[in-house]
Design a protein around this motif. Structure first.
Motif, PDB file in Angstrom:
ATOM      1  N   ARG A 187      -4.340  -2.687  -7.074  1.00 40.40           N
ATOM      2  CA  ARG A 187      -2.922  -2.338  -7.080  1.00 40.40           C
ATOM      3  C   ARG A 187      -2.182  -3.374  -7.934  1.00 40.40           C
ATOM      4  O   ARG A 187      -2.482  -4.561  -7.889  1.00 40.40           O
ATOM      5  CB  ARG A 187      -2.371  -2.303  -5.661  1.00 40.40           C
ATOM      6  CG  ARG A 187      -3.141  -1.353  -4.750  1.00 40.40           C
ATOM      7  CD  ARG A 187      -2.626  -1.402  -3.330  1.00 40.40           C
ATOM      8  NE  ARG A 187      -3.582  -0.859  -2.385  1.00 40.40           N
ATOM      9  CZ  ARG A 187      -3.698   0.417  -2.046  1.00 40.40           C
ATOM     10  NH1 ARG A 187      -2.882   1.310  -2.601  1.00 40.40           N
ATOM     11  NH2 ARG A 187      -4.602   0.814  -1.172  1.00 40.40           N
ATOM     12  N   ARG A 189       0.829  -1.214   0.000  1.00 39.60           N
ATOM     13  CA  ARG A 189       0.000   0.000   0.000  1.00 39.60           C
ATOM     14  C   ARG A 189       0.858   1.257   0.000  1.00 39.60           C
ATOM     15  O   ARG A 189       0.573   2.221  -0.719  1.00 39.60           O
ATOM     16  CB  ARG A 189      -0.924  -0.003   1.213  1.00 39.60           C
ATOM     17  CG  ARG A 189      -2.077  -0.982   1.104  1.00 39.60           C
ATOM     18  CD  ARG A 189      -2.834  -1.093   2.410  1.00 39.60           C
ATOM     19  NE  ARG A 189      -3.999  -1.958   2.273  1.00 39.60           N
ATOM     20  CZ  ARG A 189      -4.667  -2.470   3.308  1.00 39.60           C
ATOM     21  NH1 ARG A 189      -4.282  -2.177   4.557  1.00 39.60           N
ATOM     22  NH2 ARG A 189      -5.714  -3.242   3.103  1.00 39.60           N
ATOM     23  N   SER A 190       1.906   1.263   0.816  1.00 39.22           N
ATOM     24  CA  SER A 190       2.762   2.443   0.907  1.00 39.22           C
ATOM     25  C   SER A 190       3.596   2.634  -0.355  1.00 39.22           C
ATOM     26  O   SER A 190       3.653   3.733  -0.920  1.00 39.22           O
ATOM     27  CB  SER A 190       3.671   2.317   2.129  1.00 39.22           C
ATOM     28  OG  SER A 190       4.513   3.444   2.246  1.00 39.22           O
ATOM     29  N   ARG A 205       2.017   4.003  -3.612  1.00 37.76           N
ATOM     30  CA  ARG A 205       1.622   5.409  -3.692  1.00 37.76           C
ATOM     31  C   ARG A 205       2.479   6.152  -4.706  1.00 37.76           C
ATOM     32  O   ARG A 205       2.058   7.173  -5.260  1.00 37.76           O
ATOM     33  CB  ARG A 205       1.748   6.080  -2.324  1.00 37.76           C
ATOM     34  CG  ARG A 205       0.728   5.620  -1.297  1.00 37.76           C
ATOM     35  CD  ARG A 205       0.972   6.288   0.055  1.00 37.76           C
ATOM     36  NE  ARG A 205       0.022   5.841   1.060  1.00 37.76           N
ATOM     37  CZ  ARG A 205      -1.176   6.371   1.267  1.00 37.76           C
ATOM     38  NH1 ARG A 205      -1.562   7.399   0.512  1.00 37.76           N
ATOM     39  NH2 ARG A 205      -1.977   5.914   2.196  1.00 37.76           N
ATOM     40  N   TRP A 206       3.715   5.648  -4.927  1.00 32.64           N
ATOM     41  CA  TRP A 206       4.610   6.338  -5.874  1.00 32.64           C
ATOM     42  C   TRP A 206       5.163   5.396  -6.934  1.00 32.64           C
ATOM     43  O   TRP A 206       5.533   5.838  -8.020  1.00 32.64           O
ATOM     44  CB  TRP A 206       5.761   7.012  -5.134  1.00 32.64           C
ATOM     45  CG  TRP A 206       6.500   6.103  -4.192  1.00 32.64           C
ATOM     46  CD1 TRP A 206       6.262   5.950  -2.848  1.00 32.64           C
ATOM     47  CD2 TRP A 206       7.567   5.216  -4.511  1.00 32.64           C
ATOM     48  NE1 TRP A 206       7.114   5.006  -2.321  1.00 32.64           N
ATOM     49  CE2 TRP A 206       7.926   4.552  -3.308  1.00 32.64           C
ATOM     50  CE3 TRP A 206       8.269   4.920  -5.685  1.00 32.64           C
ATOM     51  CZ2 TRP A 206       8.947   3.594  -3.270  1.00 32.64           C
ATOM     52  CZ3 TRP A 206       9.291   3.976  -5.637  1.00 32.64           C
ATOM     53  CH2 TRP A 206       9.608   3.332  -4.435  1.00 32.64           C
TER      54      TRP A 206
END
Length: 263
Positions: free
Chosen positions: A148, A114-115, A118-119
């Motif tokens: 994702r 998830r983190s 983000r990029w």
């Protein structure tokens, strides 16, 4: 719980350090990029009396780095810091083993995904320990349901024995021979893992093999280790190029052989 690069000897150490590594960058280096990030996932667990506890982590890190090097100029690929702890409960009968368990590993992969996404554009977990597969596949499947772009890929040489045998000993002789205690190497049960699975579940690895070895390291050679590592890196790079993901989140087509949960 992430760790830095796993050191290897000689030319391999130089090759690893030349791979495109996330840890070497600063945040402005990632502006206006959406790279594919390879996350090597291993374990800290017994590998018989002759192989180091970080064998799975070392192999996953090197296979990921070699694949990233093969993709230079074709894709924006980065190798993340290696994750050295996994679900190794079946090996906890031996000192040195550190297992975070399936629940913690599932949560860890989920939150990293998830983190990171983000990029990053895509995430691929390069898995070096078969015992991680249940929680890893669950985490990746959940992330994919969140839309994702993530997958997992197993470091599993075709035809290899299960744990601390010929294949892993050969690879570690190639990567870090000074850490291999050759004089301690002994053979363990050489039955296919699926034939041992019931006993492994009820008795753990220690009950099936007092040495912790499932396979036979006899005749292991660094040259064979190099062949296995290169073969896996070639296959990983090819699977990344194709990027076909199964319903359980596995990248690429599985080899026609049983899953080796003891690795």
């Amino acid at each position: 719980m992430a760790a830095g690069p796993v050191p290897t000897e000689g030319a391999e150490g130089a090759r690893f350090s030349s791979a495109p590594r996330l840890a070497d960058l600063t945040w402005p280096d990632l502006t206006d990029r959406a790279p594919l990030v390879l996350l090597p996932l291993g374990s800290c667990e017994q590998h018989g009396p002759h192989l180091p506890l970080d064998t799975d982590t070392t192999v996953a890190c090197v296979v990921a780095a070699r694949a990233a090097q093969r993709l230079r100029g074709e894709a924006d690929v980065l190798v993340a810091p290696c994750q050295p702890y996994g679900a190794s409960g079946e090996h906890e009968g031996f000192p040195g083993t550190v297992s975070v368990g399936h629940d913690a590993l599932r949560l860890l992969v989920t939150e990293i995904g998830r983190s990171m996404l983000r990029w990053a554009g895509r995430l691929l977990v390069v898995n070096g320990h078969g015992g991680n597969l249940v929680s890893l596949a669950d985490a990746v499947t959940g992330l994919r349901h969140e839309r994702r772009d993530v997958a997992w890929w197993p470091c599993l040489p075709p035809g290899s024995d299960a744990h601390a045998g010929h294949a892993e000993t050969s690879m570690m002789l190639r990567l870090r021979s000074s850490a291999v205690r050759r004089e301690r190497a002994v053979a363990g049960p050489t039955d296919a893992v699926h034939l041992l699975m019931d006993r492994l579940v009820t008795e753990s690895v220690r009950g099936v093999s007092p040495s912790g070895v499932l396979g036979d390291p006899t005749g292991a050679r660094a040259s064979e280790g190099e062949r296995l590592l290169d073969s896996m890196a070639d296959r990983l790079a090819a699977d990344i190029r194709a990027w076909k993901v199964s319903g359980r989140g596995r990248l690429g087509l599985p080899e026609r052989q049983p899953v080796e949960a003891g690795r």
